[in-house]
Each structure stands twice: as C-alpha cells, then as structure tokens.
Design an enzyme around this catalytic site. Sequence first.
Site, PDB file in Angstrom:
ATOM      1  N   HIS A  46       0.908  -1.265  -0.065  1.00 33.78           N
ATOM      2  CA  HIS A  46      -0.015   0.148   0.008  1.00 33.78           C
ATOM      3  C   HIS A  46       0.782   1.311  -0.164  1.00 33.78           C
ATOM      4  CE1 HIS A  46      -3.629  -2.357   1.373  1.00 33.78           C
ATOM      5  NE2 HIS A  46      -3.593  -2.361   0.154  1.00 33.78           N
ATOM      6  N   GLU A  97     -20.432  -8.137 -14.514  1.00 35.52           N
ATOM      7  CA  GLU A  97     -19.596  -8.201 -13.194  1.00 35.52           C
ATOM      8  C   GLU A  97     -19.799  -9.497 -12.619  1.00 35.52           C
ATOM      9  OE1 GLU A  97     -19.568  -3.933 -10.962  1.00 35.52           O
ATOM     10  OE2 GLU A  97     -21.810  -4.557 -11.299  1.00 35.52           O
ATOM     11  N   ASP A 138     -15.382  -5.841  -9.937  1.00 44.43           N
ATOM     12  CA  ASP A 138     -16.148  -7.100  -9.338  1.00 44.43           C
ATOM     13  C   ASP A 138     -16.312  -8.313 -10.095  1.00 44.43           C
ATOM     14  OD1 ASP A 138     -17.749  -6.138  -7.041  1.00 44.43           O
ATOM     15  OD2 ASP A 138     -18.828  -4.663  -8.180  1.00 44.43           O
ATOM     16  N   CYS A 162     -15.478  -0.287 -17.453  1.00 48.48           N
ATOM     17  CA  CYS A 162     -15.189   1.081 -16.398  1.00 48.48           C
ATOM     18  C   CYS A 162     -14.570   0.467 -15.129  1.00 48.48           C
ATOM     19  CB  CYS A 162     -16.791   1.540 -16.053  1.00 48.48           C
ATOM     20  SG  CYS A 162     -17.935   0.291 -15.359  1.00 48.48           S
TER      21      CYS A 162
HETATM   22  C1  PEP Z   1     -16.413  -2.558 -11.092  1.00 45.95           C
HETATM   23  O1  PEP Z   1     -16.872  -3.348 -10.496  1.00 45.95           O
HETATM   24  O2  PEP Z   1     -15.619  -2.851 -11.835  1.00 45.95           O
HETATM   25  C2  PEP Z   1     -17.213  -1.255 -11.136  1.00 45.95           C
HETATM   26  C3  PEP Z   1     -16.647  -0.260 -11.796  1.00 45.95           C
HETATM   27  O3  PEP Z   1     -18.051  -0.829  -9.964  1.00 45.95           O
HETATM   28  P1  PEP Z   1     -17.589  -0.549  -8.631  1.00 45.95           P
HETATM   29  O4  PEP Z   1     -16.041  -0.421  -8.707  1.00 45.95           O
HETATM   30  O5  PEP Z   1     -18.348   0.773  -8.286  1.00 45.95           O
HETATM   31  O6  PEP Z   1     -18.257  -1.619  -7.865  1.00 45.95           O
HETATM   32 MG    MG Z   2     -18.826  -2.949  -9.410  1.00 44.56          MG
END
Ligand code: PEP
Ligand code: MG
Length: 839
Positions: free
Chosen positions: A459, A698, A722, A769
């Site tokens: 970290h 996800e 996820d 994303c």
């Molecule tokens: C993900 O799961 O990659 C995502 C973009 O959503 P979050 O990180 O908000 O769960």
């Molecule tokens: Mg997510």
Amino acid sequence: MTTTETRSSDLPLSLRTIRLGATVTDKASAIRAAGQLLVDAGYIEAGYIDSMLAREGQANTCLGHGIAIPHGQPAHRSLIKQTGLAVLQIPAGVRWNDDQIVHVVIGIAARGDEHLEILAALTDVLDDDAAAQRLATTTDANHILAALRRGEPAAKPAAVIEPWPDAVVIDVVLIGHAGLHARPATNFAEIAADFSSEIRVVHGDRAANGKAMASLLRLGVESGVTLRIEARGSDADAALAVLAEAVASGLGDVDEPAAEETAQAWTPPETVTSVIVGTSAAPGMAIAPVFRFRAEMLSVEDTHGEPEAEIRRLDRVIAEANADLQRLENDAGACPLPAEVEIFKAHQALMSDPELHADVVALIREGHGAPWSWQQIIERRVDEVRRLKNERLAGRAADLRDIGQRVLRLFSGVVSRDPVLPAGQCILVADDLTPSDTARLDPKKILGLCTAAGGPTSHTAIIARARGLPAVVGAGSEVLSLPDGAMAILDGGGGRLYPHPEEFALASAKEFQAHLAQHQATADADRFRPALTSDGHRVEIVANIGHAGEAAEAVESGAEGVGLLRTEFLFLGRETAPTEDEQFLSYTEMIRALNGLPLIIRTLDIGGDKVVPYLGLAHEENPFLGVRGIRLCLRRPDVFKTQLRAIYRAAATAEAGSVKIMFPMVTTLEDLRAAKQLAESVRAELGAPHCDLGIMVEVPSVVLMAREFAREADFFSVGTNDLTQYALAIDRQHPELGKEADALHPAVLRLIDLTVKAATAEGKWVGVCGGAAGEPLGASILTGLGVTELSMSAPSLSAVKVKLRGTSLKALRSLAQRALACSTAAEVRALSAPGRGAD
Ligand code: PEP
Ligand code: MG
C-alpha cells in the site's frame, strides 16, 4: 557442459556458454536458464534476464524449426556488459507458443549493431531442417559452435535472384532504429500473409520470402536501408500499398524507443559504479540528499488486568482506531487520494479481522494486558508474513505494523507526531514505511522514497504512485547505512538508488528528469485529442466519477464524457435517502457540466462494502454475495423508482441520446427484465425521452449468458473490479488477498473476450469501467479484445490516450491474443503493451 574455451571468430559464443541436454518445464524457465548462462559468462547483469522475459511478451522470438532467440529490450542495454550469446539445448523440447516446440534457445545480449549480424548468421541454419535437427540432438557442443559460425557449412551463399517479370514493385526505406529484427520482421510477415499474392523482399543480392519471418531476418537489413518489395498475384497492388505503409510507419519498431519511455528508467553514464538495486514502486526521478526516516515505534510492557475488562478495553480502542481511519477517509480537508481511501478501508478490515481479535483475546484470557497482547500478536503476524519472503506479502507487514502502532498509540494516549525532517528537500530512506507514514509525507519536501524492505504492491507503493512520488522498495539494508545528507539520484522507474553521484552523472540524471517532465507535459497537452490508433481506430475515453463536481474536472482532464457515474455518493454518509428533487438537481448539474457529452448514470449500487443505515439492510456474512446493486433496487422499488424518476427527468433536459442508464450487479435475465420494466413504466409515466438501458457485466453468469443479455440490453460495461472478485473468488476488500484480485488475470480477460464476442454478434457495444481500463497495459489489451469505450478515473485519462495513439489496432489485437494465451496474471503483466506512453 564443457569448460574448454573456443571462441568463434565471428560470434561472441563460446563452449562455456553452450549447455547441452537441458530439461526445463516451460518457456520462462528456458529463458531464465539461457539468461543465467549469459550472466555466468559475464555478458550481462542478472537484471537483463527480466528484460528478456518482458521482451518475449512483446514479440515471439521463436524463429521456427525449433529455435528461439530470446533477447532483452533495448531500454535495458545498459545491463549488457559485453555482447555475447548463450545456447541452451533442450532435446525433449519446451512449448514456446501454442504449437511451437523449441529445442535450441539462443540467448542474445547485443550491445550494438552486432544484433543484426547475429540474427542473420543464426537464420542461416533455419532453411535446413536436418541442420536444425542436429542442433537439437547433438551431444557435441562444437557442432553448435560450428553451425552458428557465419560462413560455416550450415550457412548458405547468397541465392541468385530469379527475376519476377510480372511482379509489381515498390522501394521503401526501413525506418526504426534496429533494422529488420525479429519484431518488425514478424509484423511484415503477418501482414504479407493476409494476401494471396506471392511476396518477396529484395535487399542487395538476397531475396527473402515476405511471408516468412526467418527468411526476412536472413536479409540482415539495417535501419535506413532501401528495400524492394515485390508482389505477384491477384491482390499484388493492395499488398504493396499496405506493406509500404506498414514499413513507412516503422513495422511496430517505432515502439522500441518508446519502450525506453515506458520503462522510464535512466541509463546512467558508464562511469557510475555506485548503485543500490531495489524494485521499482513508482516511476520518476528524484535528485536530492538522502534522509533516514526512523519510524517512531511504540512498545508497551505487560500489565495484568481483569480479562473481561481488558477485552472491553481492546474493543473500545479498536473501535476508536476504526473511527480514526474512517475520519481519514472522509476528511475532505486532507484530500485523501482514492488509493489512500481504499488502503485505509483495508486497514479497517484488517483491524476487524476476527482471527486477529480471537488471538489477542486468547492472550488476554491467559492473564496478559490488552495492549501487550495486541502488540504480541501483531509482532507474531509481522514475523510470519516477513518470513514468507513473498514480495506481495512483504507489503502486508507494513500494513500490520501500521495498524499495530495505531492501536498501541490509542492504548497509551500517545499522539502521533509528524516525522522531523531536514529543512530542505530530500529523498527519504527507511527500513519500511507504513501507509500512514507515506500518506503524511509532504511531497514538496520529500522528493522520493527508498525503502530497504517492502514490495511493489504494498500500500505504501500504491500511495507513492498516487502521489506521483518516485519510489524504490526492497533495496536492502545498504540504503540504511547512507549518511544523512549524502547526495543521491533515485530512479523510481529503474528501481535504483545511485548514492554519491559525480557531476557528470548528476547532469545526465537532470537531463533525464527533464525528459520525463516533457513526456508528461506532452501527454497533458494532448489530452483533448482523441485516442486514435495509428491505423485509425477510435477508442472512446471517458471518466468514472462519483461526485457532481467531478464532471467538469473530468472533461478538463480530457474525458470525452462519463462512462460511469457512481450514484452512491448521493446516498452515502447521510441519515435519510435523497429525495427525487435532490437527485434531479445533481444529475442536471452534471448534464450541464458535460455540455452534450455522453453520461452513463449507474443506478444505485448499495450493499457489499457500501452500507447505509436508513435502508434497514440486514447484516450479511458475505455482503458481496448478498443483496446489493440491482438486487437491492428490485427489492426496494420505492428507492429505485425515485432514482429512475430523477434520472428520466434530468435526461429530458439533456441532448437527445446523451444520457444512458446502467444497472449494476445484474446476475440473471429476470433481474434485467424487471429493471427494464420498471424503468419503462417510469419513463412512460413522465413522458420522458428514451434512454439506452445497459448493464454492468460483473458476474460470471452474465458472461456465460452474454448472447441472451446482449439481445435485451442496449450496451455492456464490464466492471472488472467485481468481475475479478467473483471470477477469482477473492473479496476485493480482503486485506491480504485483495491485491491478488488482478483484473488482468487471463481468466478475467477470457471472460471479457467472451462478452465482447457475444455482444458483437448481437450488434451491441462493450465498454469497460473497472480499474483495468485505466491502466495503460489493461487499456491496450481491452482495446485489442474489441472493447470500444474505456472509462477510468481522471488522472489516468491522458496516459491511456497517449498509449493508444502510439500503436495500431493490429498490434493491440496481437497483444490481446497473447494475453489470452497466458497462464497467470504475472505472465500477462510481463507483456509490454506496444506503443508510446507509460505503463
Ligand atoms: C466494477 O466493479 O468494476 C465497477 C466499476 O464498479 P464498482 O467499482 O463501483 O463496484
Ligand atoms: Mg462493481
């Protein structure tokens, strides 16, 4: 292996560097063994072996006929002490790539232009199957020496070129910096193979089959030379046009100097001998005197108390420590970086670890005091983790010490003091730094970090990267013996500290520093230009945002829209759910800031690690497998409908089509259908315009059913954070395992590949994303897999754009295929993405 020294007159190869009858389990071991021969012969520094492994990720060095020629990246030539070759013969063979079995591995360390001559000499044996077979099985190293010696029987005289009267011809100048070596030759051959015409390349009195990499290598063409490309057949004209353009654009070889930029490592002048080698944790260069940081380590004596009272004391102090961390996360004044927030969250989880608690309680019940018991158990754990000698886990030792000290300070009522630093700027050296120490450092005074212990995924390293602080970790105890005030050059990218540099080295380091600054400035200056690959493929680069104000900031950083608006921000940290009007105002504020740019609003993704008190969620043992995202929304139509109404009302104020709605944590088609139905009823009720309705991919079940989902969703956006946790069964918040949840794991990449293929078959687009989209290597692989929109946090935008602009879709596709073929995340990470820009 024999020790007799017999040097060829042409090739820097000796019997000493030929090892016969080797057995290896895999390609990487073969490369390492060949590299070790080079090290043992004094040709290279050990670090060059890593470069050879990384290079293999850039280009397959198998020439065919059971021969491979691994060599390092140009950026690491400084690790070559002297040009030399080493041969590892593996009679039983080793699998190189899918269907290639290699029997002879020729490790090459070439300091200068000898590289090409060596390649040409090697390829002379390639046309002769029997000769290649002999090399694979001979028990006499002299046969290998003879075969590789230019002009020996295996080598052939130049072929007489038979004219091709019906061919179309074009002359082209070879650019790039290292001639027609393995990578450009492979690229040329691959492009040529797409055409049915016969293609050959003529250079001087030699002609090569344009579709055969080995044949092209035999030409030994140097940079700047004019080549003649000839083609005959039905698509000859098209072939020449495409090949001429490919040669003019460098055949992928323009990437090589960029690899130097990618590595962002300084090549010191040869006179520099004093160097401490560690591991790169954060790129960048710092030039300043060193200062030893001595962490204030609190230690407590044992006291005896009544066990139940001590346990209550322990719980109270842990709760207090957790609250402190929560304050650190939320402290807007201190502007914690997202990476820091994640880390402090992980510390909270670590501190609440039931096993840790149980161990401490067990000691208390034996009659020891709570502070001492806590100290004992933490020390034991730190020891255990350190003994594992695992880089990743070494980083966890610092986390454990950090929470250990935090709790001890609270027990003792000692206030943590900022470290006493010298008046001027410095490079901080330390045994190890806790994340809290690192987060507190003032970047105006601390120009870089070098720690004796620690690993690159700790970290501390993540915080250093997020703060743009050059950092080297795992440099060994030597760094601790440097006197305070000693001048040093810290090369974060190269993972090295150069103490006591001379004037000449300082001047060179300053020049390199200016080059890095220029590189960043160029990326920033170009941030508004699209990410258009060299062969004209456009990737949409958009931002992930979590606050209304971030929309304008993202656009200013080069975002072409918002690919993920995490709406949770409206719901977290408050006593009641936000009203429809509150939400409406917030969404319209963003729409205004985006001024027509696309905005994907993700509906509420509460649950998992994000809990709000007012929704009355039941406690769950495994909240990530529980009621979260769309599952929660479908169970709470009151909350869901309110949000959908606010979104549709806001969409009515936006440019048509610019607002899209995305559902998180979808698992089944029933989820999607129910969500769509509710959305449509809300839209109809309001008479609002249509918004595309997409889903986040996800959950692995969605990938496996992606064809069906693609028929019913307007788009997909892969949430790699996820998807990785569900595919690898690693809680993304897990204090120890979390870092191993690598989105570039081949399992995750193969899931994304399936997703893209299914969506494409149904005419739908796929974005990503999750965190992988914001890493230059991840963005490169994802683009190569066919992802057309990448959404990331604002600081990543310009670097990803630069990366994609500096390469071709063709190269990215090839990279993606290589990544899919890897067996581990580490192998994927060893692949360097083609193109310019930092990785
Ligand atoms: C993900 O799961 O990659 C995502 C973009 O959503 P979050 O990180 O908000 O769960
Ligand atoms: Mg997510």
